[in-house]
Structures are given as C-alpha cells and as structure tokens.
Motif scaffolding. Structure first.
Motif, PDB file in Angstrom:
ATOM      1  N   UNK A 114       0.830  -1.205   0.000  1.00 17.80           N
ATOM      2  CA  UNK A 114       0.000   0.000   0.000  1.00 17.80           C
ATOM      3  C   UNK A 114       0.866   1.257   0.000  1.00 17.80           C
ATOM      4  N   UNK A 115       1.914   1.254   0.806  1.00 15.82           N
ATOM      5  CA  UNK A 115       2.819   2.410   0.847  1.00 15.82           C
ATOM      6  C   UNK A 115       3.471   2.611  -0.511  1.00 15.82           C
ATOM      7  N   UNK A 116       3.886   1.521  -1.154  1.00 13.67           N
ATOM      8  CA  UNK A 116       4.508   1.627  -2.477  1.00 13.67           C
ATOM      9  C   UNK A 116       3.504   2.137  -3.512  1.00 13.67           C
ATOM     10  N   UNK A 144      -3.805   2.563  10.392  1.00  8.67           N
ATOM     11  CA  UNK A 144      -3.468   3.923  10.814  1.00  8.67           C
ATOM     12  C   UNK A 144      -1.987   4.258  10.659  1.00  8.67           C
ATOM     13  N   UNK A 145      -1.110   3.323  11.000  1.00  8.78           N
ATOM     14  CA  UNK A 145       0.325   3.589  10.864  1.00  8.78           C
ATOM     15  C   UNK A 145       0.690   3.866   9.403  1.00  8.78           C
ATOM     16  N   UNK A 146       0.023   3.181   8.487  1.00  8.21           N
ATOM     17  CA  UNK A 146       0.294   3.389   7.061  1.00  8.21           C
ATOM     18  C   UNK A 146      -0.216   4.746   6.612  1.00  8.21           C
ATOM     19  N   UNK A 147      -1.427   5.101   7.038  1.00  6.94           N
ATOM     20  CA  UNK A 147      -1.968   6.425   6.719  1.00  6.94           C
ATOM     21  C   UNK A 147      -1.049   7.521   7.238  1.00  6.94           C
ATOM     22  N   UNK A 150       2.213   7.749   5.186  1.00  9.25           N
ATOM     23  CA  UNK A 150       1.988   8.340   3.864  1.00  9.25           C
ATOM     24  C   UNK A 150       1.715   9.842   3.953  1.00  9.25           C
ATOM     25  N   UNK A 151       0.869  10.232   4.914  1.00  9.24           N
ATOM     26  CA  UNK A 151       0.524  11.650   5.044  1.00  9.24           C
ATOM     27  C   UNK A 151       1.728  12.490   5.443  1.00  9.24           C
ATOM     28  N   UNK A 152       2.590  11.950   6.283  1.00  7.85           N
ATOM     29  CA  UNK A 152       3.785  12.691   6.695  1.00  7.85           C
ATOM     30  C   UNK A 152       4.874  12.668   5.625  1.00  7.85           C
ATOM     31  N   UNK A 153       4.877  11.622   4.806  1.00  8.72           N
ATOM     32  CA  UNK A 153       5.862  11.515   3.732  1.00  8.72           C
ATOM     33  C   UNK A 153       5.515  12.443   2.567  1.00  8.72           C
ATOM     34  N   UNK A 154       4.208  12.618   2.322  1.00 10.52           N
ATOM     35  CA  UNK A 154       3.746  13.441   1.195  1.00 10.52           C
ATOM     36  C   UNK A 154       2.747  14.484   1.704  1.00 10.52           C
ATOM     37  N   UNK A 155       3.203  15.457   2.484  1.00  6.47           N
ATOM     38  CA  UNK A 155       2.266  16.412   3.104  1.00  6.47           C
ATOM     39  C   UNK A 155       1.505  17.282   2.110  1.00  6.47           C
ATOM     40  N   UNK A 156       2.070  17.511   0.938  1.00  8.04           N
ATOM     41  CA  UNK A 156       1.390  18.341  -0.055  1.00  8.04           C
ATOM     42  C   UNK A 156       0.526  17.527  -1.001  1.00  8.04           C
ATOM     43  N   UNK A 157       0.666  16.217  -0.963  1.00  2.78           N
ATOM     44  CA  UNK A 157      -0.039  15.366  -1.915  1.00  2.78           C
ATOM     45  C   UNK A 157      -1.138  14.544  -1.261  1.00  2.78           C
ATOM     46  N   UNK A 177      -1.107  11.351  15.077  1.00  4.39           N
ATOM     47  CA  UNK A 177       0.084  10.909  14.358  1.00  4.39           C
ATOM     48  C   UNK A 177       0.518  11.774  13.205  1.00  4.39           C
ATOM     49  N   UNK A 178      -0.386  12.638  12.720  1.00  2.00           N
ATOM     50  CA  UNK A 178      -0.062  13.469  11.562  1.00  2.00           C
ATOM     51  C   UNK A 178       0.132  14.904  12.040  1.00  2.00           C
ATOM     52  N   UNK A 179       1.331  15.404  11.871  1.00  2.00           N
ATOM     53  CA  UNK A 179       1.694  16.692  12.447  1.00  2.00           C
ATOM     54  C   UNK A 179       1.258  17.882  11.629  1.00  2.00           C
TER      55      UNK A 179
END
Length: 293
Positions: A114-116, A144-147, A150-157, A177-179
């Motif tokens: 899913x992350x990939x 949730x850990x995956x969400x 992903x959200x922290x890895x791609x904050x603009x996307x 978890x999402x800053x």
C-alpha cells in the motif's frame, strides 16, 4: 480543503448507457442543495463497471457542470497502480481538485505494498490524493500507521482520508500521528455524527444523493457545534442511511432517487441488479420518515 456534505454521486444510466443529461441536472441539484464538493466515479458511481472512456467522461462532465462552484474529488482508484495513475492524470487535466484513491482491491497488498502504491501515485502526479479506506469491500485495510506514514511523507499530496473502516478510534489515531491539518471525512453516513465529534470534517455520503439538503444541514449543525440540531437531523436521516444498504449498493439509492427525481432511473449494471422488494419497502419507509416523499 474539504468539509461538509459531499455526495458520492451515482452514475445515472438509461437503456444501458451513461445518461449525461440526467447527470448534469443531478450536479446542479446537489450544488443548489448545499453539497460542499462532489465525488464522481466512486463506489456508488459504479466505477468498477465503467469503461475507462466512460469513467473519464463522467469526471469531465462533473467538473464542467460544477463550473468551479464546488470542488470535484474524482474517483481514481484501481487495483492496477498504472490505471489509477491514468485516471489521476486525466482528472488533473480535466480540472478536478483531488483524486479519491481506494486501497487496491482483490490483489490484497501488504501494508508495504500500500505504501509503495500510494507513494508511486503521489510521486507521479501532483493532483492531491484523498485516501479511501473501505476494508469491507477491498479486504485490504489501510492501517493507521500506514496512513500516518503516507501523510507525513507526502504532506502536499496526501491531504485527506475517506475512512469507511467503521473504527472511530482512527480519527484520534490520525490526528495524533499526523503533524498538520489532515482532513478526515467519514465514509459511513450512520457514523458521521460521532466521527465529526472526534475531529472529522464531513462525510463522503451515499444518502446525500437523495437527501442533499438534509445532509448539508446536518453537517453544518456539526460544524457549528449545535449538537441538539445535529442529533435531530441525524435521527431524521438515520433509517435512510441503513436503507441505502438493504441490498447491494447502489441499487437502493438509485431506487430512492427514482422516487424523488423524475430524471433519474433505478437502472444499475450487472453484476448489480435492481433492489429486492424487501429493500424497496425499507427505502420507502425511510424516505417517508425523512419527509422526502
């Protein structure tokens, strides 16, 4: 970016084909009734039985008819990563505000898969992504850990999630978890009230297809922290939320719409069939309870 009542639009059919005229009327009606955004080609839109050409035409017409009055979140999900990217690239060119991307179904990818998958989409197209987690249909659950990753890895996307996991604790998991401000939208009408209380911003709704004004009023009451009004409206809509799933969706909601709107038929595509007599009775009773007929 998104909030309030957001219908997951049906795709009207007539004699086996996409009814473009009915869809244009439906888009106008939804906006006039207070819907804050529109989602074409989601689950309720029968995207799984649309050809790619039809899929893109539905998105194109939705954006064109909305004409900037509300944002369009185009359904772009697929169990084929490259086909999802194809939908995203088209939707970007068509003028959609974001892509709704469901977890790949049938393949049963791992969390690493899913992350990939979502990382590839976010890296390959700059159209913002609304994750769509509906494990009851996809089998695969976006944990949730995956969400959060992903959200922290791609904050603009990766800017939002439509959560139909039925696990209300995830709203707090994601918030903690999402800053940053990450938009959480309920994917279950019947859970929208507690979902919003936990920090959600709205609902991508099935019921809003047939009761857009009531759903918009309910969501506004939630946003205003008017719990008394929100409960009253929720009680009025509650039987309808369940009636929409008395048979395989979207057969019940299309039947309901055929009773309320003279330009939408109850026609669905195989393997979905028209809803049963039992489901029709449930829908009829719920429509009466809500004051819609």
């Amino acid at each position: 970016m998104f909030s309030g009542s957001i219908p997951a639009l049906v795709t009207p059919f007539r004699d086996g084909s996409f009814d473009e005229a009915a869809f244009r009327k439906l888009v106008d009606w939804q906006i006039e009734c207070g819907s804050k955004a529109l989602v074409p080609c989601g689950t309720t839109g029968e995207a799984s039985t649309l050809s790619n050409a039809e899929h893109h035409r539905v998105i194109e017409i939705c954006v064109e008819q909305a004409a900037g009055r509300v944002p369009v979140i185009a359904g772009c999900g697929s169990n084929d990563t490259q086909n999802a990217l194809l939908h995203m690239n088209f939707s970007k060119k068509a003028g959609a505000a974001a892509a709704l991307c469901v977890a790949p179904y049938y393949n049963k990818p791992s969390q690493a898969g899913l992350i990939a998958h979502f990382s590839h989409l976010a890296s390959s197209c700059d159209l913002p992504i609304v994750l769509y987690n509906v494990p009851g249909r996809t089998v695969t659950d976006i944990a949730p850990k995956t969400t959060i990753e992903l959200a922290n890895k791609f904050p603009d996307q990766i800017i939002a999630i439509k959560d139909a996991s039925e696990d209300l604790s995830r709203v707090a998991d994601h918030r903690m978890g999402i800053g940053r401000d990450f938009c959480q939208l309920s994917g279950n009408d019947e859970l929208a009230l507690p979902f919003n209380a936990a920090g959600g911003k709205g609902c991508i709704s099935v019921t809003a297809n047939v009761a857009p004004a009531l759903c918009a009023e309910f969501q506004q009451a939630c946003a205003d922290n008017d719990l008394v009004a929100a409960r009253k409206l929720n009680d009025r809509l509650y039987p309808l939320h369940y009636a929409m799933f008395e048979d395989s969706s979207p057969a019940p909601v299309k039947y309901a719409m055929s009773r309320v709107l003279d330009y939408v038929t109850d026609e669905v595509r195989l393997p979905i069939v028209s809803c049963s007599e039992h489901a029709r009775k449930a829908v009829d009773a719920a429509l009466e309870h809500a004051g819609l007929v």
